[in-house]
Write a protein that holds these residues in place. Structure first.
Motif, PDB file in Angstrom:
ATOM      1  N   ALA A 121       0.842  -1.195   0.000  1.00 17.89           N
ATOM      2  CA  ALA A 121       0.000   0.000   0.000  1.00 17.89           C
ATOM      3  C   ALA A 121       0.875   1.242   0.000  1.00 17.89           C
ATOM      4  N   THR A 143       0.162   5.812  -0.845  1.00 20.15           N
ATOM      5  CA  THR A 143      -0.920   6.782  -0.660  1.00 20.15           C
ATOM      6  C   THR A 143      -1.942   6.747  -1.791  1.00 20.15           C
ATOM      7  N   ARG A 144      -1.568   6.163  -2.952  1.00 25.54           N
ATOM      8  CA  ARG A 144      -2.466   6.161  -4.102  1.00 25.54           C
ATOM      9  C   ARG A 144      -3.183   4.835  -4.315  1.00 25.54           C
ATOM     10  N   ARG A 195      -8.408  -3.557   1.668  1.00 24.51           N
ATOM     11  CA  ARG A 195      -9.563  -2.658   1.732  1.00 24.51           C
ATOM     12  C   ARG A 195     -10.202  -2.730   3.113  1.00 24.51           C
ATOM     13  N   GLY A 196     -10.412  -1.573   3.713  1.00 23.26           N
ATOM     14  CA  GLY A 196     -10.964  -1.513   5.063  1.00 23.26           C
ATOM     15  C   GLY A 196      -9.910  -1.502   6.151  1.00 23.26           C
ATOM     16  N   GLN A 197      -8.655  -1.796   5.763  1.00 25.28           N
ATOM     17  CA  GLN A 197      -7.567  -1.778   6.738  1.00 25.28           C
ATOM     18  C   GLN A 197      -6.654  -0.569   6.555  1.00 25.28           C
ATOM     19  N   VAL A 198      -6.467  -0.147   5.304  1.00 28.27           N
ATOM     20  CA  VAL A 198      -5.660   1.031   5.019  1.00 28.27           C
ATOM     21  C   VAL A 198      -6.442   1.948   4.082  1.00 28.27           C
ATOM     22  N   ASP A 199      -6.161   3.241   4.154  1.00 31.31           N
ATOM     23  CA  ASP A 199      -6.809   4.212   3.284  1.00 31.31           C
ATOM     24  C   ASP A 199      -5.972   4.423   2.026  1.00 31.31           C
ATOM     25  N   ALA A 200      -6.609   4.360   0.876  1.00 32.74           N
ATOM     26  CA  ALA A 200      -5.948   4.601  -0.397  1.00 32.74           C
ATOM     27  C   ALA A 200      -6.978   5.116  -1.393  1.00 32.74           C
ATOM     28  N   GLU A 201      -6.501   5.806  -2.415  1.00 33.74           N
ATOM     29  CA  GLU A 201      -7.408   6.313  -3.441  1.00 33.74           C
ATOM     30  C   GLU A 201      -8.010   5.171  -4.253  1.00 33.74           C
ATOM     31  N   ASN A 202      -7.207   4.116  -4.479  1.00 31.99           N
ATOM     32  CA  ASN A 202      -7.647   2.983  -5.282  1.00 31.99           C
ATOM     33  C   ASN A 202      -7.183   1.685  -4.647  1.00 31.99           C
ATOM     34  N   TYR A 203      -7.890   0.620  -4.989  1.00 29.40           N
ATOM     35  CA  TYR A 203      -7.512  -0.716  -4.541  1.00 29.40           C
ATOM     36  C   TYR A 203      -7.385  -1.610  -5.770  1.00 29.40           C
TER      37      TYR A 203
END
Length: 274
Positions: free
Chosen positions: A8, A10-11, A18-26
């Motif tokens: 992961a 920042t983008r 998903r649901g564990q770290v924040d990102a613009e896309n998965y």
């Protein structure tokens, strides 16, 4: 959430995060292979080298951005940035390099021009075999005695490590052109079918507590210091890549313990038997 083993930035992040770290896309990632003889895995685009990855090894690419791929190595889960030009489309490999080093040749002839230096652990797709050479899918030739099918394994990590004696020390290096302490240990165990992490602190944390041990070191025990790891050859000797010798060397265990503590890097923190 160690950045070295957490896919992961920042983008983008791996779909399973998903649901564990924040990102613009998965993303589930795109399978690709390394096509350069060796490539640096960087902490940031254009930044410092963390580790390296070898020709033919598989990766999971989450993002291509400004000339770099953000990826995860499928060998050990290591994450980072690799120059996009070092990667190519995914292909099935059939063999791996079992010699400390080899070469790709233009023809099935050691006098023909050499195309690339291969290192222990590099993977190839072989499409033709003669009595002395094997042809890769991209038209180069490698000596038959330097490779083996993917399911071949050695049975003694210490023997593999000793085959790399004299290799230059290189921080973050994972090839015959340069190794660091954790890469030597990882390569030795990987050649025997045992996958361990890429950095010494991850190795110590991930492998502990290992098997119960007595007071006497045994062959293939791992000895850890803060920021360093060595492989035991016998009860009196170890092998390691170290910046003191700037090479892969044998050293007496007692001498190594004394030298490392004297230079200010502390005592042995653990000894682990796999």
């Amino acid at each position: 959430m160690d950045r070295r083993i957490t896919p992961a930035n920042t983008r983008v992040a791996a779909e399973e995060l998903r649901g564990q770290v924040d990102a613009e896309n998965y993303s589930t990632g795109t399978p690709m292979r390394v096509i350069a003889p060796v490539a640096d895995i960087l902490a940031t685009p254009g930044g410092k080298r963390d580790r390296q990855i070898l020709m033919g090894q598989a990766v999971r690419v989450f993002e291509l951005h400004e000339g770099y791929a953000y990826l995860q190595s499928l060998r050990d889960g290591y994450c980072g940035y690799v120059a996009e030009v070092a990667l190519g489309a995914n292909f099935e490999t059939t063999h791996w390099v079992t010699a400390p080093a080899s070469h790709l040749y233009a023809e099935a002839d050691f006098k023909s021009p050499d195309h690339a230096l291969l290192s222990l652990g590099a993977e190839l797709r072989i499409v033709e075999t003669t009595d002395k050479y094997c042809k890769t899918h991209d038209g180069f030739w490698v000596p038959l005695q330097h490779i083996a099918p993917l399911d071949f394994r050695f049975d003694d990590p210490a023997m593999v490590a000793e085959s790399l004696l004299g290799t230059d020390y290189l921080w973050g290096g994972d090839s015959r052109s340069g190794l660091d302490c954790s890469a030597l240990v990882q390569a030795a165990f990987q050649a025997c079918g045992v996958t361990i992490p890429g950095d010494s602190d991850l190795q110590e944390k991930g492998l502990a507590p290992g098997k119960p041990m007595g007071n006497t070191p045994e062959r293939n025990d791992l000895m850890f210091w803060k920021g360093h790891v060595a492989l035991v050859l016998d009860e009196q000797t170890l092998i390691h890549a170290n910046a003191g010798a700037m090479a892969v060397v044998r050293e007496g265990i007692a001498e190594a313990i004394d030298r490392i503590e004297t230079q200010g890097d502390g005592p042995v923190t653990s000894r682990i038997r796999l």
